[in-house]
Design an enzyme around this catalytic site. Structure first.
Site, PDB file in Angstrom:
ATOM      1  N   CYS A  14      32.090  43.381  68.811  1.00 56.47           N
ATOM      2  CA  CYS A  14      31.571  42.213  69.520  1.00 56.47           C
ATOM      3  C   CYS A  14      31.636  42.436  71.015  1.00 56.47           C
ATOM      4  O   CYS A  14      32.406  43.249  71.522  1.00 56.47           O
ATOM      5  CB  CYS A  14      32.397  40.967  69.186  1.00 56.47           C
ATOM      6  SG  CYS A  14      32.510  40.576  67.430  1.00 56.47           S
ATOM      7  N   ASP A 414      16.472  52.950 108.155  1.00 61.31           N
ATOM      8  CA  ASP A 414      15.760  51.746 107.745  1.00 61.31           C
ATOM      9  C   ASP A 414      15.839  50.689 108.847  1.00 61.31           C
ATOM     10  O   ASP A 414      16.926  50.416 109.379  1.00 61.31           O
ATOM     11  CB  ASP A 414      16.392  51.197 106.463  1.00 61.31           C
ATOM     12  CG  ASP A 414      15.694  49.944 105.975  1.00 61.31           C
ATOM     13  OD1 ASP A 414      14.771  50.060 105.172  1.00 61.31           O
ATOM     14  OD2 ASP A 414      16.092  48.835 106.415  1.00 61.31           O
TER      15      ASP A 414
END
Length: 452
Positions: A14, A414
């Protein structure tokens, strides 16, 4: 990293949050579903672990992360572990040992589990035929598909489809809609903001909560639309010419969106930084954005090199796409073109769009390598491989590494990163103190520089 619990008395595993309450002495824990499946456990029918993201932890060795990216790209769909090991410079035995130590499963077991989980979601979410599901999920034959699904889920594909819940299938108005699991806490709003700031006119757009873009599949145009779903997932609506290999299209989209990368360790490490910490704590679910491919990332990096702000770079990208991309009529919203194919990006054609001689030569060489499928330009490449590209300077290598998933890449060239560093009073050596999470730091600087 999500920990999966397996119960030895039932043979079921699970995910966290499942309502089952087994005795602790009867449970075993695994860091990846493939590891639980390799140990003989099957997925719980209640919590359905195949519906949540199963990322490789960000603090796993770089070689393991790079090899996993190659597996996502389909390196084991028709290849062998031996060929994969040779590609990353290891012996097959050592590669298996590394994967077993850090993930609890071999590369083959991980690839098999990934294909089976994707197929199970298609069986739940769509009405594709079983045959289409098999080939969309990367299986080589229907026989192989049936065998693997029985091994992992203990039922045939037809039986699994009969078990799906009434609410499983997302509402669709054209195209194929499926859920894409995300890591816990994933912040679609923050990621969507980064995508909107860099959207290439004609190729990408953000409309409210929806991001859409054109893609090319074996030369034919397609469209992907991404919107937030329930339970922390994303909904992807695909308009494609055919469904074969859909798993790789969705995997490519997931990498671009950063939906399946676990940044929890990086968030914990950077939250304590005196300057960057407040930015990280403000958006803990921000993921490092990728790119659809290295060519798009490289073109953006070079075109934006001389731009002081992304607005000018975006306009230049739009002009390039309008001139060299393929026009596709009848697309939704503001989409008009697919991104130019490598063969269209010759130095002469690029100069005709207004690029300088140097930029045109660099992008022409990059496009030629992309068209040949140069291994340095694929997800899972190494920074050493990028450094060997003779035309790629430092800024271009860092941008490519950043977009291709290297956690220590820092695109200092950038414009938004530069603006954020200056606005925060940080000098160019600041990224050194953020190792090994420079890429995550750069994403937060981009979000800050873009005033998201």
């Amino acid at each position: 990293m999500t920990t999966y619990s397996a119960v030895v008395t039932t043979g079921i595993y699970c995910r966290p949050g499942c309502g089952a309450r087994p005795l602790l002495r009867n449970t075993r824990t695994y860091e990846h579903p493939a590891a639980a499946e390799a140990a003989g456990f099957r997925a719980c029918l209640r919590c359905r672990p195949y519906r949540v993201a199963a990322p490789i932890a960000a603090d796993a060795p770089e070689l393991v992360c790079r090899t996993w990216q190659l597996i996502i790209d389909g390196a084991l769909d028709g290849g062998t572990e031996a060929a994969l090991a040779e590609r990353v410079g290891l012996s097959p035995r050592h590669l298996r040992r590394l994967f077993l130590r850090h993930l609890g499963a071999t590369p083959d077991q991980l690839a098999r589990s990934r294909r089976a989980h994707f197929a199970r979601r298609l069986l739940d979410d769509t009405d594709l035929t079983v045959l289409d599901v098999a080939f969309a999920s990367g299986f080589g034959s229907l026989r192989q598909f049936n065998r693997v699904m029985r091994e992992i889920f203990r039922a045939s594909p037809s039986d699994l489809r009969d078990r799906r819940h009434r609410s499983d299938r997302p509402a669709a108005d054209g195209g194929l809609v499926l859920r894409v699991p995300c890591v816990p806490g994933y912040d679609w709003g923050a990621v969507r903001g980064l995508l909107a700031a860099r959207a290439v006119p004609g190729v990408e757009e953000v409309d409210g909560d929806v991001y859409r873009r054109t893609i090319t599949v074996d030369g034919a145009p397609g469209v992907l639309e991404v919107a937030p779903g329930q339970d922390g997932s994303l909904l992807v609506r695909a308009h494609l010419p055919y469904w074969e290999g859909l798993i790789h299209v969705v995997g490519q989209a997931g990498r671009m969106l950063g939906a399946d990368t676990d940044h929890a360790a990086g968030v914990a490490a950077l939250s304590g930084d005196p300057v960057l910490g407040p930015l990280v704590r403000k958006r803990p679910g921000l993921a490092v954005p990728g790119a659809w491919n290295a060519l798009e990332a490289g073109v953006r990096a070079v075109v934006g090199r001389g731009a002081e702000e992304h607005g000018r770079a975006t306009a230049l990208m739009g002009a390039l796409v309008a001139k060299l991309g393929a026009y596709v009529p009848g697309l939704p919203g503001g989409l008009t073109h697919t991104f130019p194919e490598p063969a269209a990006l010759t130095p002469a054609a690029l100069r005709a769009t207004g690029l300088g001689e140097g930029e045109a030569e660099v992008l022409g060489a990059l496009a030629a390598d992309a068209g040949r499928g140069h291994p340095a330009l694929g997800h899972g490449t190494s920074r050493d491989a990028l450094a060997a590209l003779p035309y790629a300077g430092h800024d271009l290598r860092q941008e490519l590494a950043f977009r291709l998933g290297h956690r220590e890449a820092f695109p200092a060239g950038d414009p938004e990163v530069r603006a954020a560093l200056a606005g925060l009073g940080l000098d160019p050596t600041a990224p050194d103190r953020w190792r090994p999470w420079q890429a995550l730091a750069a994403a937060h600087l981009m979000a800050h520089g873009g005033t998201l």
